[in-house]
Design an enzyme around this catalytic site. Structure first.
Site, PDB file in Angstrom:
ATOM      1  N   HIS A  52       0.815  -1.058   0.085  1.00  0.00           N
ATOM      2  CA  HIS A  52       0.076   0.082   0.034  1.00  0.00           C
ATOM      3  C   HIS A  52       0.882   1.201  -0.013  1.00  0.00           C
ATOM      4  O   HIS A  52       0.230   2.383  -0.127  1.00  0.00           O
ATOM      5  CB  HIS A  52      -0.697  -0.010   1.409  1.00  0.00           C
ATOM      6  CG  HIS A  52      -2.310   0.648   0.818  1.00  0.00           C
ATOM      7  ND1 HIS A  52      -2.445   1.229  -0.161  1.00  0.00           N
ATOM      8  CD2 HIS A  52      -3.346   0.567   1.524  1.00  0.00           C
ATOM      9  CE1 HIS A  52      -3.669   1.949  -0.156  1.00  0.00           C
ATOM     10  NE2 HIS A  52      -4.350   1.308   0.722  1.00  0.00           N
ATOM     11  N   ASP A  59      -2.307   1.884  -4.861  1.00  0.00           N
ATOM     12  CA  ASP A  59      -3.386   2.232  -4.162  1.00  0.00           C
ATOM     13  C   ASP A  59      -4.483   0.986  -4.313  1.00  0.00           C
ATOM     14  O   ASP A  59      -4.592   0.324  -5.143  1.00  0.00           O
ATOM     15  CB  ASP A  59      -4.045   3.512  -4.609  1.00  0.00           C
ATOM     16  CG  ASP A  59      -4.206   3.545  -5.985  1.00  0.00           C
ATOM     17  OD1 ASP A  59      -4.861   2.738  -6.734  1.00  0.00           O
ATOM     18  OD2 ASP A  59      -3.654   4.677  -6.665  1.00  0.00           O
TER      19      ASP A  59
END
Ligand code: CAO
Length: 397
Positions: free
Chosen positions: A367, A371
Protein backbone atom coordinates in the site's frame (compact mmCIF):
# COMPACT_ATOMS: atom_id res chain seq x y z
CA UNK A 1 25.75 -29.19 16.14
CA UNK A 2 29.01 -30.81 17.09
CA UNK A 3 29.05 -34.58 17.29
CA UNK A 4 32.09 -36.01 19.05
CA UNK A 5 33.71 -39.02 17.41
CA UNK A 6 33.90 -42.28 19.31
CA UNK A 7 37.09 -43.26 17.48
CA UNK A 8 40.48 -41.82 16.66
CA UNK A 9 41.29 -42.18 12.99
CA UNK A 10 41.00 -40.78 9.51
CA UNK A 11 37.66 -39.88 7.95
CA UNK A 12 37.35 -41.88 4.73
CA UNK A 13 33.80 -41.13 3.71
CA UNK A 14 31.16 -38.51 4.43
CA UNK A 15 27.71 -40.01 3.94
CA UNK A 16 26.05 -36.58 3.57
CA UNK A 17 26.78 -33.29 1.85
CA UNK A 18 26.45 -30.00 3.75
CA UNK A 19 22.79 -29.05 4.02
CA UNK A 20 21.48 -32.57 3.45
CA UNK A 21 19.08 -34.14 5.95
CA UNK A 22 20.83 -36.90 7.92
CA UNK A 23 18.75 -39.83 9.11
CA UNK A 24 18.88 -40.71 12.83
CA UNK A 25 20.55 -44.08 13.39
CA UNK A 26 22.24 -44.18 9.97
CA UNK A 27 26.01 -43.69 9.54
CA UNK A 28 27.29 -40.14 9.14
CA UNK A 29 30.92 -40.93 8.35
CA UNK A 30 33.29 -43.84 7.85
CA UNK A 31 36.45 -43.65 9.96
CA UNK A 32 39.59 -45.60 9.20
CA UNK A 33 40.79 -46.44 12.71
CA UNK A 34 44.52 -46.54 13.30
CA UNK A 35 44.46 -49.24 15.92
CA UNK A 36 42.06 -51.77 17.33
CA UNK A 37 39.29 -50.24 19.39
CA UNK A 38 37.43 -51.57 22.38
CA UNK A 39 33.82 -50.54 22.47
CA UNK A 40 33.60 -51.70 26.09
CA UNK A 41 35.79 -48.81 27.16
CA UNK A 42 34.52 -45.27 27.29
CA UNK A 43 35.19 -43.47 24.03
CA UNK A 44 35.04 -39.94 25.41
CA UNK A 45 35.49 -38.02 28.59
CA UNK A 46 33.78 -34.81 29.49
CA UNK A 47 35.75 -31.90 30.76
CA UNK A 48 35.05 -31.52 34.43
CA UNK A 49 34.46 -27.79 34.32
CA UNK A 50 30.76 -28.30 33.77
CA UNK A 51 31.01 -27.12 30.20
CA UNK A 52 30.02 -29.07 27.17
CA UNK A 53 33.51 -29.60 25.78
CA UNK A 54 34.58 -33.15 25.12
CA UNK A 55 37.73 -34.86 24.00
CA UNK A 56 38.03 -38.16 22.29
CA UNK A 57 40.15 -40.46 24.44
CA UNK A 58 42.44 -43.16 23.13
CA UNK A 59 40.59 -46.38 22.56
CA UNK A 60 41.77 -49.94 22.24
CA UNK A 61 39.49 -52.66 21.19
CA UNK A 62 38.18 -55.97 20.22
CA UNK A 63 36.80 -54.51 17.04
CA UNK A 64 38.97 -55.13 14.03
CA UNK A 65 40.92 -52.46 12.25
CA UNK A 66 39.23 -50.99 9.17
CA UNK A 67 36.35 -48.73 8.23
CA UNK A 68 33.90 -48.14 11.03
CA UNK A 69 30.74 -46.11 10.82
CA UNK A 70 30.22 -43.62 13.61
CA UNK A 71 26.77 -44.18 15.12
CA UNK A 72 25.28 -42.73 18.26
CA UNK A 73 22.77 -44.77 20.19
CA UNK A 74 20.82 -44.11 23.36
CA UNK A 75 18.66 -47.14 23.69
CA UNK A 76 20.55 -49.85 25.50
CA UNK A 77 20.05 -50.33 29.25
CA UNK A 78 22.55 -52.03 31.53
CA UNK A 79 22.24 -50.82 35.07
CA UNK A 80 22.70 -47.44 36.74
CA UNK A 81 26.03 -45.61 36.92
CA UNK A 82 26.98 -42.11 37.90
CA UNK A 83 29.93 -39.72 37.57
CA UNK A 84 32.50 -39.83 34.77
CA UNK A 85 30.96 -42.82 33.01
CA UNK A 86 27.52 -41.34 33.39
CA UNK A 87 28.76 -38.43 31.31
CA UNK A 88 28.54 -40.58 28.19
CA UNK A 89 25.61 -39.21 26.28
CA UNK A 90 24.47 -38.35 22.80
CA UNK A 91 24.57 -34.71 21.66
CA UNK A 92 20.77 -34.60 21.88
CA UNK A 93 20.91 -35.52 25.56
CA UNK A 94 23.73 -33.03 26.17
CA UNK A 95 21.61 -30.37 24.51
CA UNK A 96 18.71 -31.29 26.81
CA UNK A 97 20.89 -31.03 29.91
CA UNK A 98 21.97 -27.57 28.82
CA UNK A 99 18.36 -26.53 28.28
CA UNK A 100 17.35 -27.83 31.68
CA UNK A 101 20.42 -26.48 33.45
CA UNK A 102 21.59 -29.91 34.55
CA UNK A 103 25.17 -30.98 35.25
CA UNK A 104 25.33 -34.28 33.40
CA UNK A 105 27.70 -35.85 35.92
CA UNK A 106 25.00 -35.55 38.60
CA UNK A 107 22.61 -37.71 36.61
CA UNK A 108 22.21 -41.47 37.05
CA UNK A 109 22.74 -43.01 33.62
CA UNK A 110 20.67 -46.08 32.85
CA UNK A 111 21.95 -46.64 29.31
CA UNK A 112 24.85 -48.79 28.18
CA UNK A 113 28.02 -48.10 30.18
CA UNK A 114 25.99 -45.74 32.35
CA UNK A 115 25.17 -43.60 29.38
CA UNK A 116 22.76 -40.84 30.34
CA UNK A 117 19.46 -41.05 28.45
CA UNK A 118 16.82 -38.38 27.96
CA UNK A 119 14.50 -40.12 30.44
CA UNK A 120 17.30 -40.01 33.04
CA UNK A 121 17.55 -36.25 32.63
CA UNK A 122 13.78 -35.78 32.89
CA UNK A 123 13.70 -37.99 36.02
CA UNK A 124 16.58 -36.00 37.52
CA UNK A 125 14.81 -32.70 36.87
CA UNK A 126 11.60 -34.08 38.34
CA UNK A 127 13.40 -35.22 41.51
CA UNK A 128 15.25 -31.93 41.79
CA UNK A 129 11.97 -30.05 41.38
CA UNK A 130 10.28 -31.97 44.18
CA UNK A 131 13.35 -31.68 46.46
CA UNK A 132 13.57 -27.97 45.89
CA UNK A 133 9.87 -27.32 46.24
CA UNK A 134 10.07 -28.75 49.76
CA UNK A 135 12.94 -26.35 50.52
CA UNK A 136 12.15 -22.75 51.46
CA UNK A 137 14.71 -21.24 49.07
CA UNK A 138 13.40 -20.96 45.50
CA UNK A 139 16.10 -21.02 42.82
CA UNK A 140 16.15 -20.81 39.04
CA UNK A 141 16.12 -24.61 38.94
CA UNK A 142 13.03 -24.84 41.11
CA UNK A 143 11.07 -23.17 38.33
CA UNK A 144 11.95 -25.98 35.99
CA UNK A 145 9.02 -28.21 35.27
CA UNK A 146 8.66 -31.97 35.48
CA UNK A 147 8.93 -34.26 32.49
CA UNK A 148 7.09 -32.91 29.45
CA UNK A 149 5.75 -36.44 28.99
CA UNK A 150 3.47 -35.93 31.99
CA UNK A 151 -0.10 -34.70 31.42
CA UNK A 152 -0.21 -33.20 34.88
CA UNK A 153 1.68 -30.40 36.57
CA UNK A 154 2.77 -27.02 35.28
CA UNK A 155 3.34 -26.10 31.65
CA UNK A 156 6.71 -27.10 30.22
CA UNK A 157 8.65 -25.75 27.28
CA UNK A 158 11.40 -27.37 25.31
CA UNK A 159 13.53 -25.44 22.85
CA UNK A 160 13.62 -26.71 19.28
CA UNK A 161 16.02 -25.28 16.71
CA UNK A 162 14.49 -24.00 13.48
CA UNK A 163 15.02 -26.14 10.41
CA UNK A 164 16.96 -24.55 7.55
CA UNK A 165 13.67 -24.00 5.78
CA UNK A 166 12.12 -22.33 8.83
CA UNK A 167 15.20 -20.14 9.30
CA UNK A 168 14.87 -19.01 5.70
CA UNK A 169 11.12 -18.39 6.14
CA UNK A 170 11.84 -16.46 9.34
CA UNK A 171 14.22 -14.11 7.51
CA UNK A 172 11.98 -13.65 4.47
CA UNK A 173 8.80 -13.05 6.46
CA UNK A 174 10.55 -10.70 8.89
CA UNK A 175 11.50 -8.56 5.90
CA UNK A 176 7.86 -8.69 4.73
CA UNK A 177 6.84 -7.05 8.02
CA UNK A 178 8.07 -3.71 6.73
CA UNK A 179 5.53 -3.80 3.87
CA UNK A 180 2.08 -2.33 4.64
CA UNK A 181 -0.34 -4.87 3.18
CA UNK A 182 -3.59 -3.94 1.49
CA UNK A 183 -5.89 -6.99 1.23
CA UNK A 184 -8.48 -7.25 -1.53
CA UNK A 185 -10.60 -10.43 -1.87
CA UNK A 186 -13.32 -11.40 -4.32
CA UNK A 187 -15.34 -14.42 -5.37
CA UNK A 188 -14.58 -15.74 -8.84
CA UNK A 189 -16.89 -17.97 -10.88
CA UNK A 190 -14.75 -20.73 -12.35
CA UNK A 191 -17.59 -22.77 -13.89
CA UNK A 192 -16.61 -21.93 -17.51
CA UNK A 193 -12.93 -22.50 -16.80
CA UNK A 194 -13.77 -25.83 -15.20
CA UNK A 195 -15.76 -26.88 -18.25
CA UNK A 196 -13.02 -25.72 -20.65
CA UNK A 197 -10.34 -27.47 -18.64
CA UNK A 198 -12.10 -30.83 -18.62
CA UNK A 199 -12.83 -30.52 -22.37
CA UNK A 200 -9.14 -29.76 -23.11
CA UNK A 201 -7.93 -32.55 -20.86
CA UNK A 202 -10.23 -35.02 -22.62
CA UNK A 203 -8.80 -34.07 -26.01
CA UNK A 204 -5.23 -34.19 -24.64
CA UNK A 205 -5.95 -37.70 -23.32
CA UNK A 206 -7.35 -38.73 -26.68
CA UNK A 207 -4.37 -37.31 -28.58
CA UNK A 208 -1.95 -39.16 -26.34
CA UNK A 209 -3.43 -42.56 -27.32
CA UNK A 210 -3.45 -43.88 -23.78
CA UNK A 211 0.10 -42.69 -23.05
CA UNK A 212 0.99 -40.29 -20.21
CA UNK A 213 0.10 -36.69 -20.93
CA UNK A 214 0.43 -33.43 -19.06
CA UNK A 215 -3.00 -32.85 -17.57
CA UNK A 216 -3.80 -29.14 -17.32
CA UNK A 217 -4.73 -27.93 -13.85
CA UNK A 218 -6.53 -24.63 -13.22
CA UNK A 219 -3.28 -22.83 -12.48
CA UNK A 220 -1.87 -22.38 -16.02
CA UNK A 221 -5.02 -20.42 -16.96
CA UNK A 222 -4.86 -18.30 -13.81
CA UNK A 223 -1.13 -17.68 -14.26
CA UNK A 224 -1.77 -16.51 -17.83
CA UNK A 225 -4.64 -14.27 -16.66
CA UNK A 226 -2.30 -12.69 -14.09
CA UNK A 227 0.30 -12.02 -16.73
CA UNK A 228 -2.27 -10.43 -19.07
CA UNK A 229 -3.40 -8.13 -16.27
CA UNK A 230 0.22 -7.09 -15.65
CA UNK A 231 0.37 -5.66 -19.20
CA UNK A 232 -2.37 -3.28 -18.10
CA UNK A 233 -1.12 -2.70 -14.55
CA UNK A 234 2.68 -3.05 -14.74
CA UNK A 235 3.07 -1.49 -11.30
CA UNK A 236 2.05 -4.83 -9.81
CA UNK A 237 5.15 -6.34 -11.40
CA UNK A 238 7.46 -3.67 -10.00
CA UNK A 239 9.90 -3.58 -7.10
CA UNK A 240 10.38 -0.85 -4.50
CA UNK A 241 13.94 0.39 -4.45
CA UNK A 242 15.11 2.54 -1.55
CA UNK A 243 18.34 4.47 -2.05
CA UNK A 244 20.57 3.51 0.91
CA UNK A 245 22.19 6.96 0.97
CA UNK A 246 19.19 9.25 0.60
CA UNK A 247 16.45 6.80 1.73
CA UNK A 248 14.54 7.99 -1.32
CA UNK A 249 12.17 5.32 -2.66
CA UNK A 250 11.77 4.62 -6.38
CA UNK A 251 9.98 1.94 -8.37
CA UNK A 252 11.94 -0.46 -10.57
CA UNK A 253 9.53 -1.38 -13.37
CA UNK A 254 10.26 -4.81 -14.86
CA UNK A 255 9.62 -6.06 -18.37
CA UNK A 256 9.42 -9.79 -17.70
CA UNK A 257 6.59 -11.43 -15.79
CA UNK A 258 8.45 -13.92 -13.59
CA UNK A 259 5.73 -15.46 -11.48
CA UNK A 260 6.71 -17.26 -8.27
CA UNK A 261 4.48 -20.28 -7.54
CA UNK A 262 4.21 -21.22 -3.85
CA UNK A 263 4.56 -24.99 -3.50
CA UNK A 264 3.97 -27.25 -0.57
CA UNK A 265 6.84 -29.76 -0.64
CA UNK A 266 8.25 -32.41 1.71
CA UNK A 267 10.91 -29.85 2.68
CA UNK A 268 8.33 -27.14 3.39
CA UNK A 269 7.23 -24.04 1.49
CA UNK A 270 9.21 -23.39 -1.69
CA UNK A 271 8.52 -20.72 -4.30
CA UNK A 272 10.08 -21.58 -7.67
CA UNK A 273 9.81 -18.94 -10.34
CA UNK A 274 8.17 -19.42 -13.72
CA UNK A 275 10.07 -17.13 -16.05
CA UNK A 276 8.74 -14.90 -18.78
CA UNK A 277 5.12 -16.00 -18.53
CA UNK A 278 4.08 -13.30 -21.03
CA UNK A 279 5.94 -15.18 -23.76
CA UNK A 280 4.40 -18.57 -22.91
CA UNK A 281 1.28 -20.32 -24.13
CA UNK A 282 -1.04 -21.94 -21.58
CA UNK A 283 0.34 -25.31 -22.66
CA UNK A 284 3.92 -24.14 -22.07
CA UNK A 285 2.91 -22.76 -18.64
CA UNK A 286 1.39 -26.17 -17.80
CA UNK A 287 4.58 -28.00 -18.80
CA UNK A 288 6.81 -25.60 -16.89
CA UNK A 289 4.58 -25.88 -13.82
CA UNK A 290 4.90 -29.68 -13.91
CA UNK A 291 8.65 -29.44 -14.34
CA UNK A 292 9.05 -27.07 -11.38
CA UNK A 293 6.64 -29.12 -9.28
CA UNK A 294 8.60 -32.33 -9.97
CA UNK A 295 11.91 -30.64 -9.07
CA UNK A 296 10.36 -29.14 -5.92
CA UNK A 297 9.00 -32.50 -4.75
CA UNK A 298 12.38 -34.13 -5.38
CA UNK A 299 14.20 -31.33 -3.50
CA UNK A 300 16.17 -30.53 -6.65
CA UNK A 301 15.31 -26.86 -7.27
CA UNK A 302 18.38 -24.71 -7.77
CA UNK A 303 18.96 -21.20 -6.40
CA UNK A 304 18.30 -19.93 -9.93
CA UNK A 305 14.89 -21.66 -9.95
CA UNK A 306 14.04 -19.94 -6.68
CA UNK A 307 15.13 -16.40 -7.46
CA UNK A 308 14.12 -13.49 -9.66
CA UNK A 309 10.37 -13.54 -8.99
CA UNK A 310 8.42 -10.36 -9.78
CA UNK A 311 4.99 -11.36 -8.38
CA UNK A 312 3.71 -14.48 -6.57
CA UNK A 313 0.78 -16.87 -6.82
CA UNK A 314 -0.13 -19.07 -3.86
CA UNK A 315 -2.77 -21.74 -4.47
CA UNK A 316 -3.52 -22.99 -0.97
CA UNK A 317 -6.99 -24.16 -2.01
CA UNK A 318 -5.92 -27.64 -3.04
CA UNK A 319 -5.20 -28.17 0.66
CA UNK A 320 -8.15 -26.19 2.01
CA UNK A 321 -9.27 -22.75 3.14
CA UNK A 322 -11.79 -20.37 1.61
CA UNK A 323 -9.94 -17.17 2.43
CA UNK A 324 -6.24 -16.46 2.59
CA UNK A 325 -4.31 -13.35 3.47
CA UNK A 326 -1.12 -13.76 1.43
CA UNK A 327 2.13 -12.12 2.48
CA UNK A 328 4.14 -10.06 -0.01
CA UNK A 329 7.83 -10.90 -0.23
CA UNK A 330 10.79 -8.60 -0.54
CA UNK A 331 11.39 -7.23 -4.07
CA UNK A 332 7.71 -7.66 -4.99
CA UNK A 333 4.63 -5.49 -4.47
CA UNK A 334 1.78 -7.96 -4.88
CA UNK A 335 0.69 -11.55 -4.44
CA UNK A 336 -2.44 -13.54 -5.24
CA UNK A 337 -3.77 -16.24 -2.90
CA UNK A 338 -6.31 -18.77 -4.15
CA UNK A 339 -8.75 -20.51 -1.81
CA UNK A 340 -10.62 -23.78 -2.20
CA UNK A 341 -12.83 -24.18 -5.25
CA UNK A 342 -16.35 -25.24 -4.32
CA UNK A 343 -19.73 -25.85 -5.89
CA UNK A 344 -22.64 -23.69 -4.72
CA UNK A 345 -26.28 -23.10 -5.76
CA UNK A 346 -26.72 -19.71 -7.48
CA UNK A 347 -29.31 -17.82 -9.57
CA UNK A 348 -28.91 -17.40 -13.33
CA UNK A 349 -30.13 -14.32 -15.26
CA UNK A 350 -33.65 -15.75 -15.38
CA UNK A 351 -33.81 -16.42 -11.67
CA UNK A 352 -33.38 -20.17 -11.98
CA UNK A 353 -31.23 -22.00 -9.46
CA UNK A 354 -28.07 -23.28 -11.14
CA UNK A 355 -24.89 -25.05 -10.06
CA UNK A 356 -21.88 -22.74 -9.90
CA UNK A 357 -18.22 -23.43 -9.16
CA UNK A 358 -16.60 -20.61 -7.32
CA UNK A 359 -13.29 -19.76 -5.72
CA UNK A 360 -12.02 -16.85 -3.65
CA UNK A 361 -9.11 -14.84 -5.01
CA UNK A 362 -7.32 -12.80 -2.32
CA UNK A 363 -4.76 -10.20 -3.30
CA UNK A 364 -2.26 -8.37 -1.14
CA UNK A 365 -0.56 -5.26 -2.46
CA UNK A 366 2.13 -2.97 -1.04
CA UNK A 367 0.00 0.00 0.00
CA UNK A 368 3.00 2.34 -0.02
CA UNK A 369 2.99 2.27 -3.81
CA UNK A 370 -0.20 0.52 -4.96
CA UNK A 371 -3.50 2.18 -4.14
CA UNK A 372 -6.65 0.18 -3.49
CA UNK A 373 -8.38 1.24 -6.71
CA UNK A 374 -5.45 0.03 -8.86
CA UNK A 375 -5.41 -3.28 -7.04
CA UNK A 376 -9.18 -3.66 -7.46
CA UNK A 377 -9.02 -2.86 -11.20
CA UNK A 378 -6.19 -5.30 -11.83
CA UNK A 379 -8.03 -7.99 -9.82
CA UNK A 380 -11.14 -7.34 -11.94
CA UNK A 381 -9.11 -7.94 -15.12
CA UNK A 382 -7.94 -11.29 -13.77
CA UNK A 383 -11.48 -12.19 -12.64
CA UNK A 384 -12.89 -11.42 -16.11
CA UNK A 385 -10.26 -13.55 -17.85
CA UNK A 386 -10.80 -16.46 -15.48
CA UNK A 387 -14.59 -16.25 -15.71
CA UNK A 388 -14.48 -16.07 -19.52
CA UNK A 389 -11.26 -17.94 -20.36
CA UNK A 390 -11.87 -17.82 -24.13
CA UNK A 391 -11.47 -14.02 -23.95
CA UNK A 392 -7.77 -14.58 -23.20
CA UNK A 393 -7.23 -15.80 -26.77
CA UNK A 394 -7.65 -12.31 -28.14
CA UNK A 395 -4.77 -11.04 -26.02
CA UNK A 396 -2.35 -13.92 -26.54
CA UNK A 397 0.89 -12.94 -28.22
N1 CAO B 1 -9.37 -25.84 -4.83
C1 CAO B 1 -9.78 -27.11 -4.99
N2 CAO B 1 -9.06 -28.02 -5.68
C2 CAO B 1 -7.88 -27.64 -6.20
C3 CAO B 1 -7.40 -26.33 -6.06
C4 CAO B 1 -8.20 -25.41 -5.34
N3 CAO B 1 -7.81 -24.16 -5.19
N4 CAO B 1 -6.22 -26.26 -6.68
C5 CAO B 1 -5.97 -27.45 -7.20
N5 CAO B 1 -6.97 -28.28 -6.91
C6 CAO B 1 -7.09 -29.69 -7.30
C7 CAO B 1 -6.69 -29.86 -8.74
O1 CAO B 1 -7.77 -29.58 -9.60
C8 CAO B 1 -6.26 -31.32 -8.76
O2 CAO B 1 -7.35 -32.21 -8.80
P1 CAO B 1 -7.85 -32.88 -10.18
O3 CAO B 1 -6.64 -33.39 -10.87
O4 CAO B 1 -8.79 -33.92 -9.74
O5 CAO B 1 -8.51 -31.80 -10.91
C9 CAO B 1 -5.66 -31.50 -7.39
O6 CAO B 1 -6.16 -30.45 -6.57
C10 CAO B 1 -4.17 -31.46 -7.37
O7 CAO B 1 -3.72 -30.31 -8.04
P2 CAO B 1 -2.16 -29.98 -8.00
O8 CAO B 1 -1.78 -29.51 -6.68
O9 CAO B 1 -1.42 -31.16 -8.51
O10 CAO B 1 -1.97 -28.88 -9.12
P3 CAO B 1 -2.12 -27.30 -9.10
O11 CAO B 1 -1.50 -26.91 -10.40
O12 CAO B 1 -3.50 -26.88 -8.88
O13 CAO B 1 -1.20 -26.76 -7.90
C11 CAO B 1 0.76 -26.39 -6.60
C12 CAO B 1 0.17 -26.92 -7.90
C13 CAO B 1 2.23 -26.68 -6.64
C14 CAO B 1 0.55 -24.91 -6.49
C15 CAO B 1 0.09 -27.09 -5.39
O14 CAO B 1 0.26 -28.47 -5.47
C16 CAO B 1 0.61 -26.63 -4.06
O15 CAO B 1 1.68 -27.00 -3.62
N6 CAO B 1 -0.20 -25.81 -3.33
C17 CAO B 1 0.11 -25.35 -1.98
C18 CAO B 1 0.73 -23.96 -2.03
C19 CAO B 1 1.00 -23.42 -0.64
O16 CAO B 1 1.48 -24.13 0.22
N7 CAO B 1 0.67 -22.14 -0.43
C20 CAO B 1 0.86 -21.49 0.83
C21 CAO B 1 2.00 -20.56 0.74
S1 CAO B 1 2.17 -19.57 2.15
O17 CAO B 1 2.65 -20.59 3.26
Amino acid sequence: MEIPSRFTGVIKKLHYETGEMAIVGKPLIDIDVQEDVNIDEPAFETAQDGHDSQKVSDVSTSLSKGHKSSQLSENENSGVKKGKLAALATPAVRHLTKELDVNITDVDGTGRDGRVLKDDVYKFVEMRGSNLSSSSEPTKSSQLSPSPLSDEGPQTESIVQLTNMQSQMFKTMSRSLSIPHFLYADEVDISSLSELRSRLNKSLAKASNGKDFNKLSFLPFIIKAMSLSLHQYPILNARVDIDPDTSKPTLAMRTQHNIGIAMDTPQGLLVPVMRNVAARSIDSIGLELSRLQALAMAGKLTTADLSGGTITLSNIGNIGGTYVSPVIVDKEVSILGIGKMRTIPAFDDDGNIVKKQICNFSWSADHRVVDGATMARAAEVVRNFVEAPDSMMVHMR
